[in-house]
Motif scaffolding. Structure first.
Motif, short mmCIF file in Angstrom:
data_model
loop_
_atom_site.label_atom_id
_atom_site.label_comp_id
_atom_site.label_asym_id
_atom_site.label_seq_id
_atom_site.Cartn_x
_atom_site.Cartn_y
_atom_site.Cartn_z
N LEU A 88 0.76 -1.13 0.07
CA LEU A 88 0.06 -0.19 0.08
C LEU A 88 0.78 1.18 0.04
N ALA A 89 1.67 1.43 0.72
CA ALA A 89 2.89 2.40 1.01
C ALA A 89 3.48 2.82 -0.45
N GLU A 90 3.93 1.57 -1.02
CA GLU A 90 4.74 1.53 -2.35
C GLU A 90 3.88 2.33 -3.39
N ALA A 91 2.59 2.15 -3.34
CA ALA A 91 1.42 2.68 -4.29
C ALA A 91 0.97 3.98 -4.00
N GLY A 92 1.53 4.49 -2.93
CA GLY A 92 0.85 5.81 -2.55
C GLY A 92 -0.70 5.86 -1.75
N VAL A 93 -0.93 4.68 -1.43
CA VAL A 93 -2.21 4.67 -0.50
C VAL A 93 -1.84 5.12 0.88
N PRO A 94 -2.67 6.13 1.45
CA PRO A 94 -2.58 6.58 2.88
C PRO A 94 -2.70 5.34 3.90
N ILE A 95 -1.45 5.43 4.75
CA ILE A 95 -1.55 4.31 5.90
C ILE A 95 -0.72 5.10 7.01
N PRO B 219 -9.00 10.35 4.48
CA PRO B 219 -8.97 8.78 4.86
C PRO B 219 -7.79 8.24 4.88
N VAL B 220 -7.42 7.18 5.81
CA VAL B 220 -6.33 6.64 6.16
C VAL B 220 -6.63 5.35 6.23
N VAL B 221 -6.05 4.32 5.38
CA VAL B 221 -6.39 2.93 5.35
C VAL B 221 -5.63 2.33 6.72
N ILE B 222 -6.49 1.74 7.57
CA ILE B 222 -5.91 0.87 8.63
C ILE B 222 -5.62 -0.63 8.47
N GLU B 223 -6.57 -1.24 7.81
CA GLU B 223 -6.42 -2.41 7.39
C GLU B 223 -7.25 -3.06 6.45
N VAL B 224 -6.79 -3.77 5.48
CA VAL B 224 -7.46 -4.38 4.41
C VAL B 224 -7.65 -5.99 4.77
#
Length: 409
Positions: free
Chosen positions: A121-128, A275-280
């Motif tokens: 997720l971090a490598e793809a720029g998804v906020p975590i 929004p920040v992703v906590i878990e998928v």
């Protein structure tokens, strides 16, 4: 003609019976494969065909399914995680072996490892949240110092908030690290701790089928340091812009992880930056999650999941729009449950659709700080949010209990 069977790998205390009932309503014969069938009361109560097998052993599962294929036409295979999400990868491998519809096992395995998930997720720029992986106490302490207190410590692999704790001081970091690396915590994989930034803000959960956002609900949790689910709303009170941003981030995370087949759910927090992703999670939301969606929109996620598994065409169209709320009954102390009452009065309140207790008098109450702490729940529904809240509160106020300390002499 051979009877069409739905193979269920393991069971589930809350949603297992719903899968069995939905399978039967679709004309399928449910068969459960479990290492310990006695864990699931509904199997005997509903006379479910059950086979004891080591569900950690893929070859043993393949052998059992091959044997069943001599008697039944296997329509599909799915399963439940309990506290071990690796079962979903196993299900995916079984589906591949028998050329049946199912999730990509490699994607599921990547997702279930929380560190690998965050890397992708971090490598793809998804906020975590900021995060570090630690294999020993020294690495945990240095990671906490780098991220900055407070931090959340959690096992790199696991579910149900088991072993998850907020640590505000380095003493708490050391204490919880000692606990996680001790024999008190059961590891499903090599012991590794994820150290995470404590991201604050309203908590939301997106429930997804395939690549379609079905619902976004709001969730509240009990007091720190643990994260015990306390209450929820479906749908969440969001503006159109907030809903769109949460949906965009959720679907981005799904694509990055190679998911997009079947059910998944994504937990997020709304921060000052959005929004920040906590878990998928590569599965249907546990607990009352699917039930709230069905009450709110008329979409039965359990039935639609089985349709997908069995190769039928699913129907995700919303039939109506209601406001649904759930309150989980959680003890405030350890001890022995003397009595619990008022559930029948609560169930009689207009607008209450379910009151369920999962404890009985004289049971020991030992809080663990995770999903196992729940003593029951109340669900209410109405066309308006304020009205639903009022109905729920009225019902909850009618339920009371007494817990006595355990005598030590």
């Amino acid at each position: 003609m051979a009877k069409r069977a739905l193979i269920l790998v393991e069971g589930h205390a809350r949603t297992g019976l719903r899968y069995v009932q939905a399978a039967r309503s679709l004309g399928l014969h449910p068969i459960t494969l479990s290492a310990d069938p006695a864990r699931y009361d509904y199997l005997a109560a509903e006379s479910i065909e059950t086979i004891r097998v080591d569900t950690d052993n893929l070859d043993a599962l393949i052998h059992e399914c091959s044997r069943l294929a001599g008697t039944y036409e296997i329509a599909g295979i799915t399963g439940f995680a309990g506290d071990d999400e690796s079962i979903y990868a196993t299900v995916g491998k079984l589906c591949r072996h028998f050329d049946l519809p199912g999730p990509n096992p490699a994607s599921v395995e990547r997702c279930c490892d929380k560190f690998t998930q965050r890397q992708l997720l971090a490598e793809a720029g998804v906020p975590i949240p900021a995060y570090r992986l630690a294999a020993n106490a020294s690495e945990v302490e240095s990671s906490a110092a780098e991220i900055g207190l407070p931090v959340i410590l959690k096992p790199a692999v696991g579910s149900g908030s088991i072993g998850v704790r907020l640590c505000r001081t380095f003493e708490e970091v050391a204490e919880h690290t000692t606990y996680l690396f001790s024999e008190k915590h059961i590891w499903r994989s090599s012991p590794r701790i994820l150290v995470e930034e404590f991201v604050q803000g309203p908590h939301y959960i997106a429930q997804i089928m395939g690549n379609e956002i079905i619902a976004i609900g709001a969730a509240d949790y009990g007091p720190p340091p643990h994260f015990v689910f306390h209450s929820g709303f479906q749908p969440a009170p969001l503006t159109d812009d907030e809903h769109e941003r949460i949906a965009d981030v959720s679907l981005s995370g799904l694509r990055v992880l190679g998911l997009g087949w079947g059910p998944s759910n994504i937990e997020l927090r709304w921060t000052k930056l959005g929004p920040v992703v906590i878990e998928v999670n590569p599965r249907l939301l546990g607990g009352t999650g699917p039930q709230l969606v069905q009450l709110a929109y008329g979409v039965d996620l359990v039935t639609e999941h089985i349709k997908l598994v069995a190769g039928y065409e699913w129907d995700l169209r919303k039939k109506h729009s209601h406001i649904v709320a759930v309150r989980v009954l959680v003890p405030d102390r350890d001890g022995i449950l003397d009595w619990i009452e008022g559930d029948s009065r609560a169930a009689a309140v207009p607008g209450v659709v379910e009151v369920k207790l999962c404890v009985e008098p004289n049971m020991p109450i030992v809080r663990k700080g995770d999903y196992r702490d729940r003593m029951g729940h109340v669900i209410a529904v109405s066309p308006e949010r304020a009205r639903t809240e009022a109905i729920l509160q009225r019902a909850v106020d009618l339920i009371s209990w007494s817990i006595s300390p355990v005598r030590t002499w």
